[in-house]
Design a protein around this motif. Sequence first.
Motif, short mmCIF file in Angstrom:
data_model
loop_
_atom_site.label_atom_id
_atom_site.label_comp_id
_atom_site.label_asym_id
_atom_site.label_seq_id
_atom_site.Cartn_x
_atom_site.Cartn_y
_atom_site.Cartn_z
N ALA A 141 -35.01 -57.49 -36.92
CA ALA A 141 -35.87 -58.00 -35.85
C ALA A 141 -36.65 -56.85 -35.25
N GLY A 142 -37.71 -57.20 -34.55
CA GLY A 142 -38.52 -56.17 -33.91
C GLY A 142 -39.93 -56.65 -33.71
N PRO A 143 -40.72 -55.87 -33.01
CA PRO A 143 -42.08 -56.31 -32.71
C PRO A 143 -42.98 -56.33 -33.94
N CYS A 144 -44.03 -57.12 -33.86
CA CYS A 144 -45.03 -57.12 -34.93
C CYS A 144 -45.57 -55.70 -35.04
N SER A 145 -46.09 -55.18 -33.90
CA SER A 145 -46.65 -53.83 -33.88
C SER A 145 -45.89 -52.94 -32.90
N ARG A 203 -37.59 -53.63 -37.02
CA ARG A 203 -38.91 -53.51 -37.62
C ARG A 203 -39.95 -53.17 -36.56
N GLY A 204 -41.12 -52.72 -36.99
CA GLY A 204 -42.23 -52.44 -36.07
C GLY A 204 -43.38 -51.87 -36.87
N GLY A 205 -44.54 -52.51 -36.80
CA GLY A 205 -45.68 -52.08 -37.60
C GLY A 205 -46.46 -50.96 -36.93
N ALA A 206 -46.74 -49.91 -37.68
CA ALA A 206 -47.54 -48.79 -37.16
C ALA A 206 -48.92 -48.77 -37.83
N PHE A 207 -48.96 -49.18 -39.10
CA PHE A 207 -50.23 -49.33 -39.81
C PHE A 207 -50.39 -50.83 -40.03
N LYS A 208 -51.30 -51.44 -39.30
CA LYS A 208 -51.42 -52.89 -39.35
C LYS A 208 -52.59 -53.35 -40.21
N GLN A 249 -44.48 -64.37 -31.63
CA GLN A 249 -43.32 -63.51 -31.39
C GLN A 249 -42.43 -64.11 -30.31
N LEU A 250 -41.11 -63.91 -30.47
CA LEU A 250 -40.16 -64.40 -29.48
C LEU A 250 -40.03 -63.36 -28.38
#
Length: 357
Positions: free
Chosen positions: A124-128, A151-156, A338-339
């Motif tokens: 789990a984690g943010p989209c970005s 998780r967490g996106g740095a390059f979107k 996102q939740l």
Amino acid sequence: MMSQGRLEDLRVKLDAINLQLLELLSERARIAQEIGLDKEKQGVPKFDPVREKQMLEQLVAHNKGPFDHETVRHLFKQIFQASLKLQQADHQKLLLVSRKNKREDTVITLGDVTVGGGKPMMIAGPCSVESYEQVRQVAAALKAAGITVMRGGAFKPRTSPYDFQGLGVEGLKILKEVASEFGLKTISEIVDPAHIAMACDYIDVIQIGARNMQNFELLKAAGDVRTPILLKRGLAATIDEFVHAAEYIVSRGNNQVMLIERGIRTYEKATRNTLDISAVPILKQETHLPVLVDVTHSTGRKDILAPCAKAALAAGADGIMVEVHPDPATALSDAAQQLNIEQFNRFYTEVKNSGLL
Ligand code: PEP
Ligand code: MN
């Protein structure tokens, strides 16, 4: 009328011919297999329509009946197709990711969690990654819930160039710092082959996104490192294309590959994508790699995440991915799906209570 004795005689003859035909067909199949292996080595396609046409023409030229030419063509076409299938099955067997090549499940260890070992897990984690504080809030909530892979996106990879493109390396640094504070493992997407080696210094799993599933240079770069890879199914990729994309990575020596179904494009508009649950048992059957399901991007709707997660686990998924944000309304990407932390806790409890996780 045919006498009983004569009928018996003819049937005995037919049975003998059936056996002879079977022997010849088997012999033909073995030769076709040999040809298939040779073609494999030379990298030439298995199906050769010109050659097939020549063989059919030759057969028709020799056909003295009683079958008409069309029937002869049809019968032999069936034999050719069966041979081609055999050659393709042999090819499948040769894939490194295939279950035929390795029976035992590939198990990937991420700290105290294993992926593919029979006990499903949750990511789990943010989209970005948007800020240090935002990631910290999510990390604290995950830690409290007992989840250790974030998780967490740095390059979107965004549809519009005007949308938030991610914090880049700065985002990876935030992930690393927060992860070390909370004792978490991290996953983040890399979009540039030149960034793969660098990413290994910051994150524990490199995600290859749906839009890059067939970015072959990126897949090759991912195959050249030894950091686990989370490979997403392409927006409109067939299962066969998905499996071959994984093969690109494994064939370069990185066998730490996890597959993740994230929904495919169909005509259905009720969900963002169509979650292909059937891909889960098929991928589990066809490959030895862990198979996960991203319930957020496949559905794009918060109200059906829990049933979809349960369906994925019931179908044999090794893990679930879900997006969580401290304040989804202000999220810089995927705000609608996102939740928030409270919703996430409810979701997680519901999935856990099913006994499937
Ligand atoms: C993501 O997981 O951040 C993402 C962009 O998903 P996908 O590549 O599946 O669209
Ligand atoms: Mn997202």
